[in-house]
Design an enzyme around this catalytic site. Sequence first.
Site, PDB file in Angstrom:
ATOM      1  N   GLY A  14       6.219 -20.008-111.479  1.00 23.92           N
ATOM      2  CA  GLY A  14       4.824 -19.681-111.730  1.00 23.92           C
ATOM      3  C   GLY A  14       4.512 -18.204-111.862  1.00 23.92           C
ATOM      4  CB  SER A  15       6.437 -15.097-112.522  1.00 25.59           C
ATOM      5  OG  SER A  15       6.966 -15.177-113.813  1.00 25.59           O
ATOM      6  CE  LYS A  93       9.540 -34.473-117.010  1.00 28.56           C
ATOM      7  NZ  LYS A  93      10.139 -33.403-116.230  1.00 28.56           N
ATOM      8  CG  LEU A  94       7.460 -33.548-126.277  1.00 28.46           C
ATOM      9  CD1 LEU A  94       7.894 -32.207-126.879  1.00 28.46           C
ATOM     10  CD2 LEU A  94       8.189 -34.680-127.001  1.00 28.46           C
ATOM     11  CB  ILE A  95       2.353 -31.543-124.856  1.00 29.32           C
ATOM     12  CG1 ILE A  95       2.628 -30.290-124.015  1.00 29.32           C
ATOM     13  CG2 ILE A  95       0.866 -31.894-124.825  1.00 29.32           C
ATOM     14  CD1 ILE A  95       2.333 -30.435-122.537  1.00 29.32           C
ATOM     15  CG  HIS A 111      11.163 -20.440-126.372  1.00 25.81           C
ATOM     16  ND1 HIS A 111      11.599 -21.580-125.720  1.00 25.81           N
ATOM     17  CD2 HIS A 111      12.263 -19.886-126.926  1.00 25.81           C
ATOM     18  CE1 HIS A 111      12.897 -21.704-125.898  1.00 25.81           C
ATOM     19  NE2 HIS A 111      13.331 -20.691-126.622  1.00 25.81           N
ATOM     20  CG  ASP A 152      10.831 -24.505-127.802  1.00 21.51           C
ATOM     21  OD1 ASP A 152       9.850 -24.292-127.061  1.00 21.51           O
ATOM     22  OD2 ASP A 152      11.981 -24.706-127.371  1.00 21.51           O
TER      23      ASP A 152
HETATM   24  C1  GRF Z   1       9.524 -18.389-118.597  1.00 18.40           C
HETATM   25  O1  GRF Z   1      10.704 -17.738-118.935  1.00 18.40           O
HETATM   26  C2  GRF Z   1       8.907 -19.049-119.810  1.00 18.40           C
HETATM   27  O2  GRF Z   1       9.156 -18.370-120.987  1.00 18.40           O
HETATM   28  C3  GRF Z   1       9.592 -20.370-119.862  1.00 18.40           C
HETATM   29  O3  GRF Z   1       9.737 -20.737-118.509  1.00 18.40           O
HETATM   30  C4  GRF Z   1       9.780 -19.580-117.686  1.00 18.40           C
HETATM   31  C5  GRF Z   1       8.725 -19.726-116.637  1.00 18.40           C
HETATM   32  O4  GRF Z   1       8.775 -18.707-115.686  1.00 18.40           O
HETATM   33  N1  GRF Z   1       8.875 -21.276-120.705  1.00 18.40           N
HETATM   34  P1  GRF Z   1       7.660 -18.614-114.588  1.00 18.40           P
HETATM   35  O5  GRF Z   1       7.613 -19.952-113.843  1.00 18.40           O
HETATM   36  O6  GRF Z   1       6.366 -18.318-115.261  1.00 18.40           O
HETATM   37  O7  GRF Z   1       8.106 -17.514-113.679  1.00 18.40           O
END
Ligand code: GRF
Length: 212
Positions: A14-15, A93-95, A111, A152
């Site tokens: 969740g960063s 998960k796929l939406i 991504h 993607d």
């Molecule tokens: C990120 O690298 C994002 O690009 C990918 O999943 C990762 C999530 O990182 N889709 P965080 O949980 O937001 O730290």
Amino acid sequence: MAENRIAIFASGTGSNFKNIIEKSSDGFIPATIALLITDNYTAGAIEIAKNLNIPVKVFSKKDFLNREELNVQLLNTLKDMRIGYIVLAGYLKLIGANIVKAYSNKILNIHPALLPAFGGKGMYGSNVHAAVYQQGVKVSGATVHLVNEIYDAGSIVLQKAISIENLTSPEEIAKNVLKIEHEIYPIAIKLLVENRLRVVGKRVEIVGEDSN
Ligand code: GRF
């Protein structure tokens, strides 16, 4: 008009979620982070949301008859909570097609590579950075794109590249790309909620003036 209420979908640490909340709190993103959706009862993002009194809903496949049922209930929740936009931040998960349809061009994903390279099913998290490292490409980066029914594959909104020539491991690439993610994702979300994205064929054009 869609309400400026965003649901963030996250499966992990969740960063990006935390960074987006900060950018909403300081007014950079003119919208409320109104809901966290996760598929994972142990996602770090849950703790972040709880500390900030952001409602959390877990949609785990094991609690539903099948994925279709889950997607119906998930869409009901989004509607009940008057969600105008969906932001995927490490959601694995796929939406569902029902959600993509209801929120057409209102769902973003980030991504951790330069799409269309190093994307698609199975290309998430450390898999992406390992593939990038093994391939020996000299640049990587982050891509924000609109979400359609294929992993993607939606139209690209923003990209930023960094040189990875001098980086010596997938972990180091991941760390540097994450910094870029935190930089460009709030910008893309701001553009989306300010209604400044126009989809023309496969391209996304940015229109209008910066309000800040
Ligand atoms: C990120 O690298 C994002 O690009 C990918 O999943 C990762 C999530 O990182 N889709 P965080 O949980 O937001 O730290």
